[in-house]
Write an enzyme that holds these catalytic residues in place. Structure first.
Site, short mmCIF file in Angstrom:
data_model
loop_
_atom_site.label_atom_id
_atom_site.label_comp_id
_atom_site.label_asym_id
_atom_site.label_seq_id
_atom_site.Cartn_x
_atom_site.Cartn_y
_atom_site.Cartn_z
N GLY A 627 0.84 -1.20 0.00
CA GLY A 627 0.00 0.00 0.00
C GLY A 627 0.86 1.24 0.00
N ASN A 630 0.41 8.24 3.43
CA ASN A 630 0.71 9.67 3.26
C ASN A 630 2.19 9.96 3.34
OD1 ASN A 630 -1.72 10.81 2.84
ND2 ASN A 630 -2.25 10.87 5.02
N ASP A 633 5.66 4.32 1.60
CA ASP A 633 5.04 3.05 1.23
C ASP A 633 4.77 2.18 2.44
OD1 ASP A 633 5.04 3.77 -1.39
OD2 ASP A 633 7.07 3.04 -1.74
N ASP A 744 -10.36 10.79 11.81
CA ASP A 744 -10.32 10.47 10.38
C ASP A 744 -10.96 9.10 10.16
OD1 ASP A 744 -9.84 10.78 7.75
OD2 ASP A 744 -7.68 10.48 7.83
P1 ADP Z 1 -1.37 6.55 5.80
O1 ADP Z 1 -2.03 6.62 7.12
O2 ADP Z 1 0.06 6.90 5.83
O3 ADP Z 1 -2.12 7.24 4.72
P2 ADP Z 1 -2.63 4.02 5.53
O4 ADP Z 1 -2.83 3.60 6.93
O5 ADP Z 1 -3.81 4.60 4.83
O6 ADP Z 1 -1.40 5.00 5.41
O7 ADP Z 1 -2.07 2.80 4.71
C1 ADP Z 1 -2.03 2.80 3.31
C2 ADP Z 1 -2.46 1.44 2.80
O8 ADP Z 1 -1.56 0.46 3.27
C3 ADP Z 1 -3.83 1.03 3.35
O9 ADP Z 1 -4.86 1.48 2.51
C4 ADP Z 1 -3.74 -0.49 3.31
O10 ADP Z 1 -4.00 -0.98 2.00
C5 ADP Z 1 -2.26 -0.75 3.60
N1 ADP Z 1 -2.10 -1.04 5.03
C6 ADP Z 1 -1.85 -0.13 5.99
N2 ADP Z 1 -1.73 -0.74 7.18
C7 ADP Z 1 -1.90 -2.06 6.97
C8 ADP Z 1 -1.90 -3.23 7.81
N3 ADP Z 1 -1.69 -3.12 9.12
N4 ADP Z 1 -2.12 -4.40 7.24
C9 ADP Z 1 -2.35 -4.50 5.92
N5 ADP Z 1 -2.36 -3.47 5.08
C10 ADP Z 1 -2.15 -2.26 5.58
#
Ligand code: ADP
Length: 888
Positions: A627, A630, A633, A744
């Site tokens: 994924g 922000n 990766d 959020d």
């Molecule tokens: P940020 O908070 O930095 O924007 P996110 O928490 O939205 O990042 O994570 C981005 C993507 O990474 C998520 O949409 C998901 O697909 C993947 N992801 C994040 N945390 C996990 C996790 N603990 N297990 C599996 N996938 C995850």
């Protein structure tokens, strides 16, 4: 002159029709303009609303209670709100009542125009028809007359010729027939002419005037209504109605209530306090008691050793006194000029600004004069203190201060030699620290391998003391090598002979990151949290001006941070001796029990070791990207020690420190929570870049993608959807209990685990507070998920999360559709403010939709708390899935 007499002609008729057309066009224009005006006024009212919302962001501090300015401002804003409401209400009345009336009037006008036109045309047609009929009968009349004339001539001819019999009879018969026809035609003609002329007269004298008169009445009646409409429009768009004037007069009243003496009355009453107690600067008599010479308390020592100095001081004081007096005289002169000008200006109406400036300048001058007077008095007294004994001495020699040097033992010279002795002693003694390396609570033991510092001369020591006294404490940066020497001086008493430390064997060098007390790039906030008791310490790394620095952080009456200094020959030190490795430096500092810097006094007592969650970057093996967040990766990864598969959020190396701190904030928050519906925090790895947050791997990925996917989304039944809502409610109820506001909550920030279990994630915006007020603007706010009070006033509570929960539930039941789709953020916000709420997605159970609506109550206090939401959703889920089912 009315329509009926003046407008009978054809041209008038055309003009009347054209006039009505013009009026209709004018009505249309008015209608459009009023519609625009409604829009303007609504926008203006909304703009005023924003002004008020902005004003409400100002926190009313208790200290402003009783402030007339604050009260006036508050009234001004309250009245701005009233004005906004008034304008909005007026705009709505204009939009509905007034414009509707105008539309009705236009319709009526169109109808009356048509009636007039049709009626007029009908009458005109009647005249034409008469004209045609008259011409036709006249033609027939003429024809019959011709036939008659011929028939008559023939008959007369036969008769004159004396013809008789059948032939004459025939001619006569024809003559009579022609005569009958002529007479009948004549009669028809006469009758028609009478009828036509009667109608024509009626048309001119009765029918047309009546039509025109009626038309005039109708038009005038419409004008009256039109006028009423205009009056209403003018009133509804006016800024000077009675209500407006009342609003303005309330504002004016509150401003008039401001008085300069009233403004601080309540404040001064509330904060009344005793003036600070006088600080006494008294001579300590003990000092002269211990002194066997001629020093007397509170009197100057005037002797051969001081007289030169005293004379110089006296001359200097006298010069300063003279200068001060000149300045004082100058200021007094200026003040009297100002006072004169003020008197003059008071008489002039248009000099308010100048008067204000001069008054202000006078106040400043008065204050300056008072201050200068104090200086004058001070200098006067000092001058007197010196001059009096000098005058008393007259021309005589000053008495000798020192009769016999042998009697002077115990004077300040003795102190100097004492310091020197201690320093020398310290240099000879070994450091006591290296013999007992203690891995649990002290850093790896290692001593300096270099030779001891060269002895420091007494003079150098005095210099260093002086520089220390004047120097500012900077975080750990030793002020000068001399300052370092001073630190060494304090350690004298605990020291052993220097041979001791020369016998130490250096430890084999190992990287700093392997030390348990090295915390990598752990942010300061975390450090501060870890260091609790005085003497707790750890070492970390930071970057300043692109340069990596190693910092020793110590709790010592607060938190002190010392940058490890590198010497020109590549050794490490604080103020004391330098060492080839940082481990040895820290070990020394811990073991010797000396302050890291003299000024801080901070002593290292307990090394704070890395916590379980502070992972080593090398222990985390990144496997594949899953994924994108922000900050960087997100990877699937394996922990070397346990082989556990985990998810790792990385932070881009290039981001500024501030951003990295924000990135770690999520880890800091998550660290405290343990709940099946909250993504589990495993650790952070900050030993080196890229820094990472390690958490449980939630295999289904983001809930939003899951809902939208063909494979999963479409196969979700109500039970599964309710289970998801129940899971998030459970997680959120847990967070609410812990006073954590997520800020959020949305499907994109939830993850789907085994058995569709939803886990709340993405705590990047979370705050651990009961109420959180955003002050740095509203950047990057997920508008469509955020509660109105958070958008309008930046005020966040768990009840804002409840609003977002409603949207999240809507996302779950709509299988990942975008809320308020087709509406811009601004439009959606506007519609919510005016009461709009999204309809239920297909298949949403009624009770669930009612719950969503409760989550979207405009007033936060009317929304349910998460505990209640959980109970309700769980009940619904049980109803659908049966009591045995935990997860569908
Ligand atoms: P940020 O908070 O930095 O924007 P996110 O928490 O939205 O990042 O994570 C981005 C993507 O990474 C998520 O949409 C998901 O697909 C993947 N992801 C994040 N945390 C996990 C996790 N603990 N297990 C599996 N996938 C995850």
């Amino acid at each position: 002159m009315g329509f009926s007499s003046a407008l009978q002609g054809r041209a008038s008729h055309e003009a009347l029709l054209s006039r009505q057309d013009c009026e209709l066009r004018l009505m249309d224009t008015i209608r459009r303009c009023l519609q625009l005006r409604v829009r303007c006024d609504r926008e203006y009212a909304a703009g005023l609303g924003q002004v008020v919302a902005q004003a409400q962001k100002w926190e009313r501090a208790e200290d402003m209670a009783g402030s007339l300015i604050a009260q006036a401002w508050s009234t001004m804003m309250d009245e701005t709100e009233s004005l906004s409401r008034l304008m909005r209400a007026n705009a709505e009345t204009l939009a509905t009542t007034v414009i509707d009336k105008l539309n009705a009037l236009a319709t009526e006008k169109r109808a009356s125009r048509k009636i007039y036109q049709d009626e007029q045309a009908r009458m005109a047609l009647e005249i034409t028809r008469y004209q045609e009929s008259v011409s036709k009968l006249k033609a027939e009349y003429e024809k019959n007359l011709e036939v008659y004339k011929i028939a008559k001539a023939r008959y007369e001819d036969q008769y004159v010729k004396g013809k008789a019999g059948r032939k004459l009879e025939e001619v006569k018969e024809r003559y009579v027939k022609a005569c009958r026809r002529l007479h009948n035609a004549h009669n028809e003609y006469v009758l028609l002419l009478l009828e036509a002329s009667q109608y024509e007269r009626d048309f001119r004298t009765v029918l047309l005037p009546a039509l025109l008169e009626y038309q005039q009445l109708v038009q005038e009646d419409m004008i009256e209504r039109w006028c009423a409409i205009m009056r209403s429009a003018a009133e509804l768009t006016s800024f000077s109605t009675e209500k407006h004037l009342e609003i303005q007069s309330r504002v004016n009243g509150s401003i008039s209530a401001i008085t300069t003496d009233g403004e601080y009355r309540e404040f001064t009453d509330r904060h009344k306090s005793q003036p600070p107690p006088p600080v006494s600067f008294l001579f300590d008599y003990q000092m002269v008691e211990e002194y066997s010479g001629r020093l007397k308390p509170e009197a100057l020592a005037v002797d051969d050793l001081t007289i030169g100095n005293l004379r110089m001081r006296l001359a200097d004081l006298e010069t300063r006194l003279a200068d001060v007096r000149t300045v004082l005289a100058e200021k007094r002169k200026q003040l009297s000029q100002h006072d004169a000008e003020v008197e003059c200006l008071k008489k002039q109406q248009d000099s308010v600004n100048r008067l204000f400036v001069i008054r202000r300048a006078s106040e400043i001058l008065r204050k300056d004069i008072r201050e200068t007077q104090c200086t004058e008095q001070k200098l006067q007294r000092l001058t007197k203190l010196i001059r009096t004994p000098l005058d008393e001495l007259g021309g005589a020699d000053a008495p000798k201060a020192v009769e016999d040097m042998g009697d002077m033992a115990g004077s300040s010279l003795t102190l100097s030699s004492k310091s020197h002795h201690r320093l020398a002693n310290m240099i000879r003694k070994p450091f006591p620290f290296h013999r007992r390396p203690s891995p649990a609570s002290s850093p790896t033991g290692a001593g300096p391998t270099g030779s001891p510092s060269p002895p420091v001369s007494s003079d150098a020591l005095d210099d260093s003391l002086a520089s220390l006294e004047s120097g500012e404490e900077r975080d750990g940066a030793p002020r000068s090598p001399a300052a370092a020497a001073d630190t060494a001086e304090d350690s004298v008493t605990a020291s052993q002979p220097s041979e001791g430390y020369q016998t130490m064997s250096p430890q084999p060098e190992r990287p700093l990151v392997d030390e348990d007390w090295f915390h990598g790039v752990l942010p300061r906030e975390e450090v501060v949290r870890l260091l609790v008791n005085d003497g707790d310490y750890l070492v970390r790394q930071t970057t300043r001006n692109d340069e990596t620095q190693v910092v020793l952080s110590v709790a010592w009456g607060g938190h002190k941070h010392f940058i490890v200094q590198t010497t020109s020959d590549g050794q490490f030190r604080f103020e004391g001796p330098s060492f080839p490795t940082i481990q040895e430096l820290i070990s020394y500092q811990h073991e010797c029990g000396l302050a890291v810097t003299n000024k801080s006094g901070a002593v290292l007592r307990q090394a704070i070791l890395r916590e379980r969650w502070e992972l080593n970057n090398d222990d985390v093996e990144l496997l594949e990207k899953i994924g994108r967040g922000n900050f960087g990766d997100v990877y699937k990864a394996r922990l070397q020690l346990t082989s556990e598969l985990v998810a790792v959020k990385t932070c881009k190396v290039t981001l500024p420190d501030e951003q990295k701190r924000k990135f770690l904030q999520e880890g800091r928050i998550l660290k405290q929570y343990d709940h099946p519906n909250i993504v589990r925090f495993i650790g952070i790895a900050v030993q080196k870049q890229p820094i990472m947050i390690v958490m449980e791997l939630v295999p289904g990925g983001s809930l939003l993608s899951y809902l939208r996917s063909k494979q999963h989304g479409s196969s979700l039944d109500v039970g599964a959807q309710l289970a998801m809502c129940r899971d998030t409610a459970a997680g959120m109820a847990y967070l609410e209990e812990k006073n954590c506001i997520h800020r959020d909550l949305a499907a994109r920030n939830c993850l789907v685990g085994m058995h569709n279990m939803v886990k709340i994630s993405d705590f990047g915006m979370s705050r651990e507070e009961e109420e959180y007020i955003v002050s740095d603007g509203m950047k990057q706010i997920p508008i469509k998920w955020t509660a109105p009070e958070a958008l309008n006033y930046g005020k966040y509570t768990s009840l804002c999360d409840v609003w977002s929960y409603g949207i999240l539930a809507w996302e779950i039941f709509s299988r990942g559709q975008s809320p308020y789709s087709g509406l811009s953020n601004t439009k959606a916000r506007e519609m919510i403010d005016s009461g709009y709420r999204m309809p239920a997605p297909d298949g949403t159970p009624d009770a669930m939709y009612r719950l969503m609506l409760r989550c979207w109550e405009y007033q936060p206090e009317n929304r349910p708390h998460f505990a209640e939401i959980f109970t309700q959703v769980n009940g619904l889920f049980m109803g659908v899935a049966g009591p045995d089912v935990l997860h569908n």
